[in-house]
Motif scaffolding. Structure first.
Motif, PDB file in Angstrom:
ATOM      1  N   SER A 193      66.546  57.657  51.449  1.00  0.00           N
ATOM      2  CA  SER A 193      65.720  56.575  51.758  1.00  0.00           C
ATOM      3  C   SER A 193      65.958  56.094  53.037  1.00  0.00           C
ATOM      4  N   THR A 194      66.958  56.436  54.077  1.00  0.00           N
ATOM      5  CA  THR A 194      66.800  56.170  55.289  1.00  0.00           C
ATOM      6  C   THR A 194      66.123  56.955  56.374  1.00  0.00           C
ATOM      7  N   HIS A 195      65.664  58.018  55.731  1.00  0.00           N
ATOM      8  CA  HIS A 195      64.783  58.979  56.434  1.00  0.00           C
ATOM      9  C   HIS A 195      63.445  58.269  57.098  1.00  0.00           C
ATOM     10  N   ILE A 196      62.977  57.404  56.407  1.00  0.00           N
ATOM     11  CA  ILE A 196      61.693  56.692  56.882  1.00  0.00           C
ATOM     12  C   ILE A 196      62.104  55.751  57.962  1.00  0.00           C
ATOM     13  N   GLU A 197      63.281  55.245  58.155  1.00  0.00           N
ATOM     14  CA  GLU A 197      63.819  54.517  59.198  1.00  0.00           C
ATOM     15  C   GLU A 197      63.905  55.094  60.526  1.00  0.00           C
ATOM     16  N   TYR A 198      64.333  56.305  60.450  1.00  0.00           N
ATOM     17  CA  TYR A 198      64.287  56.999  61.749  1.00  0.00           C
ATOM     18  C   TYR A 198      62.889  57.412  62.162  1.00  0.00           C
ATOM     19  N   LEU A 199      61.946  57.632  61.273  1.00  0.00           N
ATOM     20  CA  LEU A 199      60.486  58.310  61.731  1.00  0.00           C
ATOM     21  C   LEU A 199      60.036  57.002  62.186  1.00  0.00           C
ATOM     22  N   ASP A 200      60.238  55.350  61.674  1.00  0.00           N
ATOM     23  CA  ASP A 200      59.512  54.313  62.162  1.00  0.00           C
ATOM     24  C   ASP A 200      60.165  54.063  63.554  1.00  0.00           C
ATOM     25  N   GLY A 236      57.927  53.596  67.023  1.00  0.00           N
ATOM     26  CA  GLY A 236      58.193  52.317  67.615  1.00  0.00           C
ATOM     27  C   GLY A 236      57.477  51.199  67.121  1.00  0.00           C
ATOM     28  N   HIS A 237      56.958  51.198  65.855  1.00  0.00           N
ATOM     29  CA  HIS A 237      56.333  50.316  65.215  1.00  0.00           C
ATOM     30  C   HIS A 237      57.049  49.328  64.097  1.00  0.00           C
ATOM     31  N   GLN A 238      58.182  49.038  64.480  1.00  0.00           N
ATOM     32  CA  GLN A 238      59.208  48.221  63.307  1.00  0.00           C
ATOM     33  C   GLN A 238      58.584  46.959  63.268  1.00  0.00           C
ATOM     34  N   LYS A 280      44.563  42.943  51.074  1.00  0.00           N
ATOM     35  CA  LYS A 280      43.604  43.452  52.101  1.00  0.00           C
ATOM     36  C   LYS A 280      44.365  43.667  53.442  1.00  0.00           C
ATOM     37  N   LYS A 281      44.948  42.682  53.807  1.00  0.00           N
ATOM     38  CA  LYS A 281      45.718  42.782  55.022  1.00  0.00           C
ATOM     39  C   LYS A 281      46.977  43.637  55.076  1.00  0.00           C
ATOM     40  N   PHE A 282      47.610  43.860  53.850  1.00  0.00           N
ATOM     41  CA  PHE A 282      48.809  44.779  53.639  1.00  0.00           C
ATOM     42  C   PHE A 282      48.067  46.207  53.851  1.00  0.00           C
ATOM     43  N   SER A 283      47.052  46.347  53.171  1.00  0.00           N
ATOM     44  CA  SER A 283      46.278  47.636  53.159  1.00  0.00           C
ATOM     45  C   SER A 283      46.037  48.200  54.462  1.00  0.00           C
ATOM     46  N   GLU A 284      45.408  47.156  55.248  1.00  0.00           N
ATOM     47  CA  GLU A 284      45.027  47.768  56.624  1.00  0.00           C
ATOM     48  C   GLU A 284      46.198  48.269  57.347  1.00  0.00           C
ATOM     49  N   ILE A 285      47.370  47.184  57.319  1.00  0.00           N
ATOM     50  CA  ILE A 285      48.509  47.498  58.384  1.00  0.00           C
ATOM     51  C   ILE A 285      49.300  48.807  57.714  1.00  0.00           C
ATOM     52  N   ALA A 286      49.163  49.007  56.219  1.00  0.00           N
ATOM     53  CA  ALA A 286      49.964  50.366  55.605  1.00  0.00           C
ATOM     54  C   ALA A 286      49.242  51.555  56.196  1.00  0.00           C
ATOM     55  N   ILE A 287      47.923  51.330  56.327  1.00  0.00           N
ATOM     56  CA  ILE A 287      47.124  52.686  56.389  1.00  0.00           C
ATOM     57  C   ILE A 287      47.213  52.835  57.962  1.00  0.00           C
ATOM     58  N   HIS A 300      50.625  54.427  58.322  1.00  0.00           N
ATOM     59  CA  HIS A 300      50.698  55.780  57.692  1.00  0.00           C
ATOM     60  C   HIS A 300      50.118  56.780  58.628  1.00  0.00           C
ATOM     61  N   LYS A 301      48.892  56.695  59.223  1.00  0.00           N
ATOM     62  CA  LYS A 301      48.263  57.490  60.053  1.00  0.00           C
ATOM     63  C   LYS A 301      49.354  57.679  61.485  1.00  0.00           C
ATOM     64  N   LYS A 302      49.874  56.792  61.738  1.00  0.00           N
ATOM     65  CA  LYS A 302      50.758  56.788  63.144  1.00  0.00           C
ATOM     66  C   LYS A 302      52.191  57.812  62.571  1.00  0.00           C
ATOM     67  N   ARG A 303      52.632  57.471  61.237  1.00  0.00           N
ATOM     68  CA  ARG A 303      53.800  58.234  60.692  1.00  0.00           C
ATOM     69  C   ARG A 303      53.154  59.757  60.892  1.00  0.00           C
ATOM     70  N   LYS A 304      52.210  60.023  60.266  1.00  0.00           N
ATOM     71  CA  LYS A 304      51.574  61.411  60.070  1.00  0.00           C
ATOM     72  C   LYS A 304      51.774  62.201  61.541  1.00  0.00           C
ATOM     73  N   ASN A 305      51.032  61.239  62.464  1.00  0.00           N
ATOM     74  CA  ASN A 305      50.941  62.019  63.790  1.00  0.00           C
ATOM     75  C   ASN A 305      52.176  62.122  64.469  1.00  0.00           C
ATOM     76  N   GLU A 306      53.125  61.205  64.411  1.00  0.00           N
ATOM     77  CA  GLU A 306      54.381  61.034  65.125  1.00  0.00           C
ATOM     78  C   GLU A 306      55.428  62.028  64.475  1.00  0.00           C
ATOM     79  N   SER A 307      55.180  62.160  63.076  1.00  0.00           N
ATOM     80  CA  SER A 307      56.278  63.218  62.574  1.00  0.00           C
ATOM     81  C   SER A 307      56.449  64.486  63.056  1.00  0.00           C
TER      82      SER A 307
END
Length: 533
Positions: free
Chosen positions: A120-127, A131-133, A334-341, A344-351
């Motif tokens: 459950s901590t792995h997402i914290e390393y990626l975030d 740099g989008h904490q 709606k706001k949550f969805s915009e930020i979450a997506i 998600h895209k940044k996590r996918k690229n930076e991973s």
């Protein structure tokens, strides 16, 4: 970088005054000699948890001091409980101490290895790498608000009584803010006045001392300059240049008169009102209390007040309450969805970049042929309010992603979850690889490793030693170790020995020269040493 550590009466360490150098320092000693205590005490002075049981038996308090280029820190731990913290001899809260030192020293020990084994901590390393904490924190706040709002809406539909309870809470919060009645910038103005009054005696003493030195004492500047002026005045007829000097002195005397006049005015007007000082203290306390409850600043308090007033107005019309709350939920989703997506895209690229950098570091740590992947997945849910690729996705407090590290330590083997396949030695090296990647992103100047060599030996130990040495070229590296491969590569060798004196256990801490260091390495293998012979 830590320049010096002073420890008094901390557990078995009665007194230690250790100068720490740039570069790579290893710490050795038998089990129980106090190696981890030394690092623990360092952590305490930087804001980690302090236990009163660590105060040396029979002593009232333990004192730990750490000296940096830009600051001196001190933590006093009392045997009866509690502690006090200081920066440059000025009291500082523990919260401020932790915040102050967050970027000074990075500790790595067994806790980190347990941390990485919790998927459950792995997402914290990626975030952290992304740099989008701040965006993730906004998501967490939104998710909590959405969850609370949905629960509230459900309760409202079930029972109208929730309206009354909510109104009571809002009115209480509104009255609490209005009773304090904070004004913009008021806290900053009060703090300035408080600091001046709190240092009133020193200010007055400075004025009086200056006045005495300028004009009041027999040896005052004015008296001395007057004597010099008279001497020049009596001889100026003999030398025209003397008049210029005499006039300059007269100008200085006039300026000193003006300075002294200003000082006299300040002393005449300066009064210390104990009642006013008490009022300031009480006002500061009230403002800090209301700020803590509502966002940390007067601006956020006033913003919160506006929101409370608006909600009270909305709640006043019970017929519109459920509809209004439902509309708020839709907007928040709606706001949550915009930020979450976006996250998600940044996590996918930076991973992919993070995986490669960790894998490169692992290769340099004798894990060539290994594979390391960061797997990002989502959970589909027909009731999920986030839409990704035309599918409804279940949201969580960090967005829509589940992140897990996968590893294959052997060529040809498929990657599997890190937590189920990595050995102790591999975990140590993976953690070191991750640390090395993140050190390039952090301003931390000092890295502290507590037995990073756990579970490794031979060539792997040589690679770890190489890596630590490489890190020490840009950081101060301090490492507890049992391996000669690591000791040999260090710039400095600090050795701890436990001894008993007058029925009390103590610790001797000493830097070893090359010969003594070799003796210690021999002792680790043979149990024999020539140190002190």
């Amino acid at each position: 970088m830590i320049n010096k550590i002073l420890i008094k009466n901390y557990a078995i360490i009665e007194h230690a005054n250790i100068v720490l150098n740039p570069g790579f320092t290893v710490i050795t000693g038998e089990t129980g000699a106090g190696k981890s205590l030394l690092l623990e005490a360092t952590g305490v002075v930087l804001g980690m948890r302090a236990d009163r049981m660590m105060v040396r038996d029979g002593m009232e308090k333990a004192v730990i001091e750490a000296t940096f280029k830009d600051a001196s820190l001190r933590r006093v731990v009392y045997s009866k409980g509690g502690s006090k913290s200081f920066k440059n001899d000025v009291g500082i809260s523990l919260t401020d101490l932790k915040r102050e030192n967050k970027a000074r020293v990075d500790f790595h020990g067994q806790h980190d290895q347990q941390f990485i084994l919790d998927k459950s901590t792995h997402i914290e390393y990626l975030d952290r790498y992304c740099g989008h904490q701040s965006m993730v924190q906004e998501l967490e706040k939104l998710f909590l608000e959405i969850s609370n709002s949905k629960l509230m809406l459900e309760q409202i539909k079930k029972n109208e009584r929730i309206k009354t309870e909510r109104m009571d809470l809002l009115k209480f919060q509104l009255d609490e803010i209005d009773n304090v009645n904070p004004k913009l910038e008021e806290d900053h103005d009060i703090k300035k006045r408080y600091i001046r009054m709190n240092n009133f005696k020193d200010i007055i003493q400075t004025y009086k001392s200056a006045s005495n030195e300028i004009s009041e004492s027999d040896q005052s500047l004015v008296n001395k300059l007057n004597l010099i002026y008279q001497k020049f005045a009596s001889t100026e007829k003999f030398d025209p240049e003397i008049s210029k000097i005499k006039n300059s002195i007269n100008g200085i005397l006039l300026e000193l008169e003006e300075v002294n006049s200003n000082i006299s005015a300040q002393l005449h007007d300066a009064t210390f009102d104990q009642e006013e000082f008490g009022i300031l203290e009480d006002r500061m306390s009230l403002l800090e209390s209301i700020k803590r409850k509502h966002g940390g600043s007067i601006e956020s308090v006033l913003e919160k007040r506006g929101k409370i007033e608006n909600e009270i107005k909305e709640l006043s019309n019970s017929d519109q309450l459920a509809e209004s709350l439902a509309d708020q939920i839709i907007k928040m989703e709606k706001k949550f969805s915009e930020i979450a997506i976006k996250i998600h895209k940044k996590r996918k690229n930076e991973s992919k970049k993070l995986s490669k950098r960790i894998l490169d570091s692992m290769s340099a740590l004798n894990m060539k042929g290994s594979s390391f992947d960061i797997i990002i997945e989502q959970e589909k849910d027909k009731d999920g309010f986030v839409s990704l690729n035309k599918e409804n996705i279940l949201a969580n407090s960090k967005g829509i992603d589940k992140v897990e590290f996968y590893l294959s330590a052997n060529p040809g083997e498929p990657v599997k979850p890190l937590v189920s396949v990595a050995s102790g030695g591999e975990i140590s090296r993976i953690m070191l690889a991750i640390k090395s990647v993140f050190q390039h992103l952090d301003p931390v100047k000092t890295l502290v490793f507590d037995e990073i060599d756990a579970g490794i030996s031979g060539k792997a130990a040589e690679k770890v030693a190489d890596y630590l040495l490489r890190l020490s070229k840009s950081k101060q590296v301090i490492c507890i170790t049992h391996l000669s491969q690591i000791i040999r590569r260090a710039d400095y060798h600090l050795h701890l020995e436990k001894f008993v004196k007058k029925d009390k256990t103590n610790v001797k801490i000493k830097y070893l020269n090359k010969s003594e260091s070799i003796d210690i390495m021999d002792y680790m293998f043979s149990g024999k040493t020539n140190i002190g012979a």
